[in-house]
Design a protein around this motif. Sequence first.
Motif, PDB file in Angstrom:
ATOM      1  N   ALA A 106       1.295  11.324   0.256  1.00  0.00           N
ATOM      2  CA  ALA A 106       2.202  10.218   0.565  1.00  0.00           C
ATOM      3  C   ALA A 106       1.940   9.694   1.978  1.00  0.00           C
ATOM      4  CB  ALA A 106       3.653  10.670   0.416  1.00  0.00           C
ATOM      5  N   PHE A 107       1.728  10.626   2.923  1.00  0.00           N
ATOM      6  CA  PHE A 107       1.409  10.218   4.302  1.00  0.00           C
ATOM      7  C   PHE A 107       0.159   9.345   4.334  1.00  0.00           C
ATOM      8  CE2 PHE A 107       4.136  13.453   6.402  1.00  0.00           C
ATOM      9  CZ  PHE A 107       4.620  12.654   7.417  1.00  0.00           C
ATOM     10  N   ILE A 132       0.727   5.796   2.649  1.00  0.00           N
ATOM     11  CA  ILE A 132       1.592   4.897   3.418  1.00  0.00           C
ATOM     12  C   ILE A 132       0.920   4.506   4.727  1.00  0.00           C
ATOM     13  CG2 ILE A 132       3.807   4.694   4.617  1.00  0.00           C
ATOM     14  CD1 ILE A 132       4.942   6.626   2.479  1.00  0.00           C
ATOM     15  N   MET A 133       0.360   5.488   5.426  1.00  0.00           N
ATOM     16  CA  MET A 133      -0.235   5.178   6.725  1.00  0.00           C
ATOM     17  C   MET A 133      -1.525   4.398   6.555  1.00  0.00           C
ATOM     18  SD  MET A 133       0.796   8.542   8.871  1.00  0.00           S
ATOM     19  CE  MET A 133       1.059   7.858  10.470  1.00  0.00           C
ATOM     20  N   SER A 185      -0.541   0.851   5.905  1.00  0.00           N
ATOM     21  CA  SER A 185       0.069   0.330   7.130  1.00  0.00           C
ATOM     22  C   SER A 185      -0.982  -0.022   8.177  1.00  0.00           C
ATOM     23  CB  SER A 185       1.045   1.350   7.708  1.00  0.00           C
ATOM     24  OG  SER A 185       2.103   1.576   6.808  1.00  0.00           O
ATOM     25  N   VAL A 195       5.001  -1.652  -1.486  1.00  0.00           N
ATOM     26  CA  VAL A 195       6.050  -0.693  -1.097  1.00  0.00           C
ATOM     27  C   VAL A 195       6.526   0.108  -2.304  1.00  0.00           C
ATOM     28  CG1 VAL A 195       6.815  -1.931   0.957  1.00  0.00           C
ATOM     29  CG2 VAL A 195       8.015  -2.316  -1.204  1.00  0.00           C
ATOM     30  N   MET A 252       4.252   2.911  -2.493  1.00  0.00           N
ATOM     31  CA  MET A 252       4.626   3.900  -1.475  1.00  0.00           C
ATOM     32  C   MET A 252       5.840   4.702  -1.937  1.00  0.00           C
ATOM     33  SD  MET A 252       4.400   1.744   2.029  1.00  0.00           S
ATOM     34  CE  MET A 252       2.966   0.797   2.484  1.00  0.00           C
ATOM     35  N   TYR A 297       4.791   7.427  -4.452  1.00  0.00           N
ATOM     36  CA  TYR A 297       4.160   8.634  -3.891  1.00  0.00           C
ATOM     37  C   TYR A 297       5.157   9.461  -3.074  1.00  0.00           C
ATOM     38  CZ  TYR A 297      -0.353   7.472  -5.751  1.00  0.00           C
ATOM     39  OH  TYR A 297      -1.371   7.226  -6.630  1.00  0.00           O
ATOM     40  N   GLY A 298       6.083   8.770  -2.416  1.00  0.00           N
ATOM     41  CA  GLY A 298       7.128   9.483  -1.687  1.00  0.00           C
ATOM     42  C   GLY A 298       7.990  10.295  -2.638  1.00  0.00           C
ATOM     43  N   PHE A 307      12.928   0.468   0.970  1.00  0.00           N
ATOM     44  CA  PHE A 307      11.666  -0.270   0.854  1.00  0.00           C
ATOM     45  C   PHE A 307      11.925  -1.751   0.614  1.00  0.00           C
ATOM     46  CE2 PHE A 307       9.571   3.882   0.072  1.00  0.00           C
ATOM     47  CZ  PHE A 307       8.585   3.740   1.019  1.00  0.00           C
ATOM     48  N   PHE A 362       6.178  -0.377  10.248  1.00  0.00           N
ATOM     49  CA  PHE A 362       5.304   0.457   9.416  1.00  0.00           C
ATOM     50  C   PHE A 362       5.724   1.932   9.489  1.00  0.00           C
ATOM     51  CE2 PHE A 362       2.074  -3.088   9.872  1.00  0.00           C
ATOM     52  CZ  PHE A 362       2.199  -3.488   8.549  1.00  0.00           C
ATOM     53  N   LEU A 364       8.330   2.644   7.100  1.00  0.00           N
ATOM     54  CA  LEU A 364       7.940   2.909   5.707  1.00  0.00           C
ATOM     55  C   LEU A 364       7.733   4.402   5.488  1.00  0.00           C
ATOM     56  CD1 LEU A 364       5.394  -0.018   5.213  1.00  0.00           C
ATOM     57  CD2 LEU A 364       7.755   0.090   4.432  1.00  0.00           C
ATOM     58  N   VAL A 365       7.162   5.072   6.497  1.00  0.00           N
ATOM     59  CA  VAL A 365       6.996   6.527   6.412  1.00  0.00           C
ATOM     60  C   VAL A 365       8.372   7.183   6.250  1.00  0.00           C
ATOM     61  CG1 VAL A 365       6.263   8.580   7.697  1.00  0.00           C
ATOM     62  CG2 VAL A 365       4.881   6.501   7.785  1.00  0.00           C
ATOM     63  N   ALA A 403      10.053   6.645   2.576  1.00  0.00           N
ATOM     64  CA  ALA A 403       9.578   7.433   1.438  1.00  0.00           C
ATOM     65  C   ALA A 403      10.144   8.846   1.523  1.00  0.00           C
ATOM     66  CB  ALA A 403       8.051   7.472   1.424  1.00  0.00           C
ATOM     67  N   LEU A 404      10.523   9.408   0.383  1.00  0.00           N
ATOM     68  CA  LEU A 404      11.243  10.689   0.401  1.00  0.00           C
ATOM     69  C   LEU A 404      10.411  11.836   0.982  1.00  0.00           C
ATOM     70  CD1 LEU A 404      12.907  10.208  -3.042  1.00  0.00           C
ATOM     71  CD2 LEU A 404      14.141  10.578  -0.914  1.00  0.00           C
ATOM     72  N   ALA A 405       9.203  12.040   0.447  1.00  0.00           N
ATOM     73  CA  ALA A 405       8.421  13.212   0.851  1.00  0.00           C
ATOM     74  C   ALA A 405       8.134  13.191   2.347  1.00  0.00           C
ATOM     75  CB  ALA A 405       7.114  13.267   0.070  1.00  0.00           C
ATOM     76  N   THR A 406       7.735  12.016   2.846  1.00  0.00           N
ATOM     77  CA  THR A 406       7.372  11.933   4.260  1.00  0.00           C
ATOM     78  C   THR A 406       8.612  11.954   5.144  1.00  0.00           C
ATOM     79  OG1 THR A 406       7.189   9.569   3.871  1.00  0.00           O
ATOM     80  CG2 THR A 406       5.145  10.804   3.982  1.00  0.00           C
TER      81      THR A 406
END
Lengths: 315, 537
Positions: free
Chosen positions: A20-21, A24-25, A28, A75, A78, A81-82, B327, B370, B373-374, B377-380
């Motif tokens: 997920a990191f 997203i990164m 971004s 998004v 994103m 994956y989160g 989001f 940005f 956004l991290v 998201a749930l996991a991050t």
Amino acid sequence: MYILSSTTNASNFVTGVDKAFMIIMGISFVFLIGLTFTMLYFIYKYNRKKNPVATQIEGSTKLEIIWTVIPTILVLVMFYYGWAGWAPMRNAPKDSFNIQVTGRMWNYTFQYENGKTTDTLFVPMNKAVKLKLISMDVIHGFFIPAFRIKEDVVPGREKSAWFIAQREGLFELFCSEYCGLDHSYMYTYVKVMPEQKFKAWYVDTTKHVDVAAVESPTANGKRIMKNIGCFACHTVDGNKLVGPSFKGIYGHKVTVTTGGNDREVTVDDEYIKKSIYDPNADVVKGYNKGLMQPYVGQLSEDDIKQITEYLKTLK
Amino acid sequence: MQTAAQIPHDVSYLDYKGKYKGIFAWIFSTDHKRIALLYMFSMMTLFLVGVALGLAMKLELIAPGRTIMGPQSYNAVFTVHGVIMIFMIVIPGLPAVFGNFMLPIMIGAKDVAFPKLNLLSWYIYVLGALLVIASVLFGNGIPDTGWTFYAPYSFKTGTNLLPAIFGAFVLGFSSILTGLNFIVTIHRMRAPGMTWFKMPLFPWSLYGTAWIQLLATPVVGITLVLVSLERIFGIGVFDPTLGGDPVLYQHLFWIYSHPAVYVMILPAMGAISEIIPTFSQKHIFGYKAIIASTLAIAFVGYFVWGHHMFTSGMSGTAQYTFSILTFIVAIPSAIKVFNWISTMHKGSINPDIPFLWAVTFIFVFMIGGFSGLVLGALATNVYVHDTAFVVAHFHFIVFGGVGFAFFGAIHYWYPKMFGRMYDKAWAKMGWAFFTVGFLTLYSPMFYLGMMGMPRRYYDYLPEFHAANILSSLGSWVMAFGLVIVIINLFRSAKNGPIAPMDPWHGKTLEWTVPSPPPVENFDEIPVYGEKDGPYNY
């Protein structure tokens, strides 16, 4: 030790979270760099010296739609994956190895089903471990960076977390939720051992065993106090922390406030027991009420006897 | 009240001699422009206190262990820093200063709808600030809960918390009344012919903001009252030992405090939406899209508070619902950035001081967004929640965003407000140091958070040392830039060259009145014709 890349697969959650990191990164960075350079290019290209008269453009519905729809899709990717990296954290397998985690200002203690209590979290490798998270006072945060898990430890609520440790070693365990004076010192370690080694450690019948070895008859009392976290608030060298120091306390007189009235008491076995089981009944003058929680059920009378023996030595 | 006939039209609001003399001519004035400056000077004073506390924190963190203070002091410093910066600087920030000064002029009005209420709002603001300061100076111990006052620590700590909570409560009323005033002003006092879709974007952003101030602030007011009652009487709403729920506190707190982020950032975006077209000499790109995104942010912003609480204990359904809504709220912000950059396309760009601040705003705001956004998201989020990463994220948004926009706005409207121009060489140098310092100060915190360093840590493990040194060095560079900027602005108010009426060739109404504006802004209320518009270059 716990930088993202170097802790590959320390637990079963690492892959999902790190994916997920990266996604997203990654997206971004592409946008950040792209937009920044577009902006710099426009500032250079359409500088007033080069372009003295602006071309008036009021907008474009087509573009507005494009740059609403594309980011929305991105998004949502994103989000997916989160969600995917997080969902497995919700439910521990039924056959997990259970450990109770007790957080208090300012340390964690770990209690195993056979009665062992430690100040370091010992876990077997490649086996699901389920943690019951309990707070005695305020909210703490249970955070093992290398395992990518974090869960608040909330008083009055029974919460849990679980993981499968996949690498042998020692990993940091922090308190992540601000909890007062020594919040930044509320950290310990997780020791991951191969299952055989863990079993040998686990069945050791000495009740309180941790990293330190037994040196003297009073060492037991000291170790109990260390494991349960007394020294987060009380010193043995005369310095004042949140609670009074233990130095020279046994056999001496102290002034305490009982229900609003001051009175003098002598510190003896009975007083020590009362101070541990009902700490807010008699509060030493100059200290705040309510910071220490009763230790009924956590320390046995035998534990307290050992503690008292140790306190007698602090002249 | 004096009637219009008694007020000469050619006297600027700065030179006007009314009933009162000296300082009373200011603190008893109901002129929206003088009230704006009252806010600006009170905020500037508090801001410098907040900056000093921030520098003290960075100095403490330059090495592990004790550097200049003990843990109790450190905890108090970050609490007071947060309370000052959030409740007294960034929440009132742009609306109280530039909203008060520019809103009536930009919509062609002589003042806000309720000038006396406007002055009362400033008095309430000062009272709230004094209460918070009282909690620092008196009683046993400076508050040490963090600006979030989380239960149950907020009623366990022995420090003098009540005046600080009461101060935050009082400051809320200042915010509510300003919001109310602006809503009525925008609805009722626009110049004839200025329809909703001919109104400039800064007033539009103030309009969206005002509704949040009006509707969300009471929630935090009630919450702070409940915390106080819990502390004094032990009523058992949040205290688990009395059957209360500490997580309920977090819900109530963030129901306000997340929308409050948009109270901070929307007017900042509004100011950027004015600066970019003026310095590009070009019609703003996607005027209606920007308005729609402002309203969308103001609306959806109410429903995302749960992303502050992904580790607190919520149902799984609540967690992914809040994640997806978070989001969604990112989209309107992205739309704004695309429109700003498109406004530059084929423009005739004069990269003057306000434009430099505005472009840097877009850059740091993108980084803030940005990194958001991290956190969405749930996991991050679970991994970086409560770490230095979050601290970096919200400083990029509320200090990077609001701060850069504020400095952009002050350099943009300064010639109008004071009738003089600042020294541009010094201004550029101040901007350069500030920007470099800002990035050096906060970027390492992203890295620290990714490594796992929790926030609000007085002391840290040696592994975190290098990035902390860099961050502390950045704080000095940024402070140096800040000093240059502020001294330049102060000196120029008296000694700068006289500024013309329209130094940047803007098209909004504030550039049609003299610099500085006369007491009642306009001799005659302007009339907007069919073909007039705020961005018709």
